[in-house]
Scaffold this motif. Sequence first.
Motif, PDB file in Angstrom:
ATOM      1  N   GLN A  60       6.669   7.245  12.418  1.00  0.00           N
ATOM      2  CA  GLN A  60       5.997   6.389  11.289  1.00  0.00           C
ATOM      3  C   GLN A  60       4.526   7.147  11.059  1.00  0.00           C
ATOM      4  OE1 GLN A  60       5.935   2.322  11.226  1.00  0.00           O
ATOM      5  NE2 GLN A  60       4.553   2.182   9.727  1.00  0.00           N
ATOM      6  N   ARG A  61       4.237   7.293   9.837  1.00  0.00           N
ATOM      7  CA  ARG A  61       2.780   7.671   9.590  1.00  0.00           C
ATOM      8  C   ARG A  61       2.307   6.927   8.377  1.00  0.00           C
ATOM      9  NH1 ARG A  61       2.977  12.376   5.837  1.00  0.00           N
ATOM     10  NH2 ARG A  61       5.430  12.662   5.115  1.00  0.00           N
ATOM     11  N   VAL A  62       0.966   7.525   7.957  1.00  0.00           N
ATOM     12  CA  VAL A  62       0.418   7.043   6.994  1.00  0.00           C
ATOM     13  C   VAL A  62       0.179   8.053   5.889  1.00  0.00           C
ATOM     14  CG1 VAL A  62      -1.741   5.904   6.096  1.00  0.00           C
ATOM     15  CG2 VAL A  62      -0.955   5.217   8.363  1.00  0.00           C
ATOM     16  N   GLY A  63       0.636   7.695   4.714  1.00  0.00           N
ATOM     17  CA  GLY A  63       0.597   8.732   3.462  1.00  0.00           C
ATOM     18  C   GLY A  63      -0.116   8.029   2.569  1.00  0.00           C
ATOM     19  N   ARG A  64      -0.454   8.712   1.625  1.00  0.00           N
ATOM     20  CA  ARG A  64      -1.639   8.353   0.512  1.00  0.00           C
ATOM     21  C   ARG A  64      -0.828   8.980  -0.939  1.00  0.00           C
ATOM     22  NH1 ARG A  64      -6.744   7.398   1.463  1.00  0.00           N
ATOM     23  NH2 ARG A  64      -6.653   8.524   3.321  1.00  0.00           N
ATOM     24  N   ASN A  65      -0.756   7.889  -1.735  1.00  0.00           N
ATOM     25  CA  ASN A  65      -0.589   7.843  -3.177  1.00  0.00           C
ATOM     26  C   ASN A  65      -1.675   9.063  -3.790  1.00  0.00           C
ATOM     27  OD1 ASN A  65      -0.257   7.830  -5.991  1.00  0.00           O
ATOM     28  ND2 ASN A  65       0.588   5.647  -5.833  1.00  0.00           N
ATOM     29  N   PRO A  66      -1.103  10.058  -4.118  1.00  0.00           N
ATOM     30  CA  PRO A  66      -1.988  11.122  -4.718  1.00  0.00           C
ATOM     31  C   PRO A  66      -2.545  10.640  -5.957  1.00  0.00           C
ATOM     32  CG  PRO A  66       0.096  11.799  -5.001  1.00  0.00           C
ATOM     33  CD  PRO A  66       0.126  10.794  -4.208  1.00  0.00           C
ATOM     34  N   LYS A  67      -1.963   9.783  -6.646  1.00  0.00           N
ATOM     35  CA  LYS A  67      -2.786   9.317  -8.108  1.00  0.00           C
ATOM     36  C   LYS A  67      -3.684   8.338  -7.811  1.00  0.00           C
ATOM     37  CE  LYS A  67      -0.558   8.913 -12.537  1.00  0.00           C
ATOM     38  NZ  LYS A  67       0.703   8.503 -13.212  1.00  0.00           N
ATOM     39  N   THR A  68      -3.470   7.110  -6.982  1.00  0.00           N
ATOM     40  CA  THR A  68      -4.402   6.244  -6.911  1.00  0.00           C
ATOM     41  C   THR A  68      -5.190   6.172  -5.385  1.00  0.00           C
ATOM     42  OG1 THR A  68      -2.785   4.819  -5.534  1.00  0.00           O
ATOM     43  CG2 THR A  68      -2.869   4.706  -7.971  1.00  0.00           C
ATOM     44  N   GLY A  69      -4.850   7.240  -4.491  1.00  0.00           N
ATOM     45  CA  GLY A  69      -5.515   6.979  -3.313  1.00  0.00           C
ATOM     46  C   GLY A  69      -5.223   6.068  -2.293  1.00  0.00           C
ATOM     47  N   VAL A  70      -4.198   5.315  -2.629  1.00  0.00           N
ATOM     48  CA  VAL A  70      -3.946   4.092  -1.850  1.00  0.00           C
ATOM     49  C   VAL A  70      -3.167   4.623  -0.609  1.00  0.00           C
ATOM     50  CG1 VAL A  70      -2.848   1.763  -1.675  1.00  0.00           C
ATOM     51  CG2 VAL A  70      -4.086   2.410  -3.499  1.00  0.00           C
ATOM     52  N   GLU A  71      -3.678   3.978   0.659  1.00  0.00           N
ATOM     53  CA  GLU A  71      -2.640   4.377   1.812  1.00  0.00           C
ATOM     54  C   GLU A  71      -1.349   3.541   1.515  1.00  0.00           C
ATOM     55  OE1 GLU A  71      -4.873   3.741   5.288  1.00  0.00           O
ATOM     56  OE2 GLU A  71      -6.191   5.641   4.951  1.00  0.00           O
ATOM     57  N   VAL A  72      -0.232   4.220   1.985  1.00  0.00           N
ATOM     58  CA  VAL A  72       1.160   3.834   2.056  1.00  0.00           C
ATOM     59  C   VAL A  72       1.725   4.110   3.540  1.00  0.00           C
ATOM     60  CG1 VAL A  72       3.386   3.872   0.879  1.00  0.00           C
ATOM     61  CG2 VAL A  72       1.235   4.088  -0.465  1.00  0.00           C
ATOM     62  N   PRO A  73       2.351   3.193   4.193  1.00  0.00           N
ATOM     63  CA  PRO A  73       3.010   3.369   5.331  1.00  0.00           C
ATOM     64  C   PRO A  73       4.317   4.307   5.082  1.00  0.00           C
ATOM     65  CG  PRO A  73       3.359   1.190   5.060  1.00  0.00           C
ATOM     66  CD  PRO A  73       2.177   1.691   3.771  1.00  0.00           C
ATOM     67  N   ILE A  74       4.636   5.322   5.740  1.00  0.00           N
ATOM     68  CA  ILE A  74       5.889   6.079   5.543  1.00  0.00           C
ATOM     69  C   ILE A  74       6.768   5.785   6.797  1.00  0.00           C
ATOM     70  CG2 ILE A  74       6.998   8.318   5.289  1.00  0.00           C
ATOM     71  CD1 ILE A  74       4.505   9.329   4.095  1.00  0.00           C
ATOM     72  N   LEU A  75       7.836   5.190   6.774  1.00  0.00           N
ATOM     73  CA  LEU A  75       8.681   4.774   7.806  1.00  0.00           C
ATOM     74  C   LEU A  75       9.316   5.775   8.446  1.00  0.00           C
ATOM     75  CD1 LEU A  75      10.609   1.648   6.030  1.00  0.00           C
ATOM     76  CD2 LEU A  75       8.396   1.734   7.636  1.00  0.00           C
ATOM     77  N   PRO A  76       9.658   5.418   9.987  1.00  0.00           N
ATOM     78  CA  PRO A  76      10.492   6.624  10.473  1.00  0.00           C
ATOM     79  C   PRO A  76      11.769   6.938   9.952  1.00  0.00           C
ATOM     80  CG  PRO A  76      10.034   4.587  12.002  1.00  0.00           C
ATOM     81  CD  PRO A  76       9.370   4.349  10.760  1.00  0.00           C
ATOM     82  N   ARG A  77      12.267   8.029  10.152  1.00  0.00           N
ATOM     83  CA  ARG A  77      13.260   8.533   9.744  1.00  0.00           C
ATOM     84  C   ARG A  77      13.823   9.882  10.342  1.00  0.00           C
ATOM     85  NH1 ARG A  77       9.368  10.357   6.585  1.00  0.00           N
ATOM     86  NH2 ARG A  77       9.330  12.262   5.737  1.00  0.00           N
ATOM     87  N   ARG A  78      15.017  10.098  10.152  1.00  0.00           N
ATOM     88  CA  ARG A  78      15.747  11.300  10.437  1.00  0.00           C
ATOM     89  C   ARG A  78      15.787  12.363   9.285  1.00  0.00           C
ATOM     90  NH1 ARG A  78      20.957   9.943  14.002  1.00  0.00           N
ATOM     91  NH2 ARG A  78      21.859   9.953  11.800  1.00  0.00           N
ATOM     92  N   VAL A  79      15.654  13.657   9.511  1.00  0.00           N
ATOM     93  CA  VAL A  79      15.437  14.760   8.634  1.00  0.00           C
ATOM     94  C   VAL A  79      16.423  15.881   9.166  1.00  0.00           C
ATOM     95  CG1 VAL A  79      13.359  14.226   7.785  1.00  0.00           C
ATOM     96  CG2 VAL A  79      13.455  15.709   9.631  1.00  0.00           C
TER      97      VAL A  79
END
Length: 102
Positions: A60-79
């Motif tokens: 899991q990590r913290v991402g950011r909406n590029p348009k608004t700058g609001v932080e959004v959690p990105i859930l753990p996942r398999r890639v």
Amino acid sequence: METLTRSGLAEAIYAAVGLSRNESAALLEAVLERISSVLETGESVKISGFGTFLIRQKGQRVGRNPKTGVEVPILPRRVLTFRPSQVLKARINGEPVKAEEA
């Protein structure tokens, strides 16, 4: 540049092996299904002279909406990742393939 598709692969199998078109398509589907089912279990798939398909776990990590700058959690996942073999890298770059690699 043309994209290689399932039907294109099935046609290549038909031309090279001599199976019927339906049998060639069924063979391709069986191979792709087997690769997919192994990857679903989290195991790697290594195709000698081509490369390795790997499943990586991302935390899991913290991402950011590029348009608004609001932080959004990105859930753990398999890639799914692909690591090409040295033989494939050499072929792509037009380099000679060593006999022991092929």
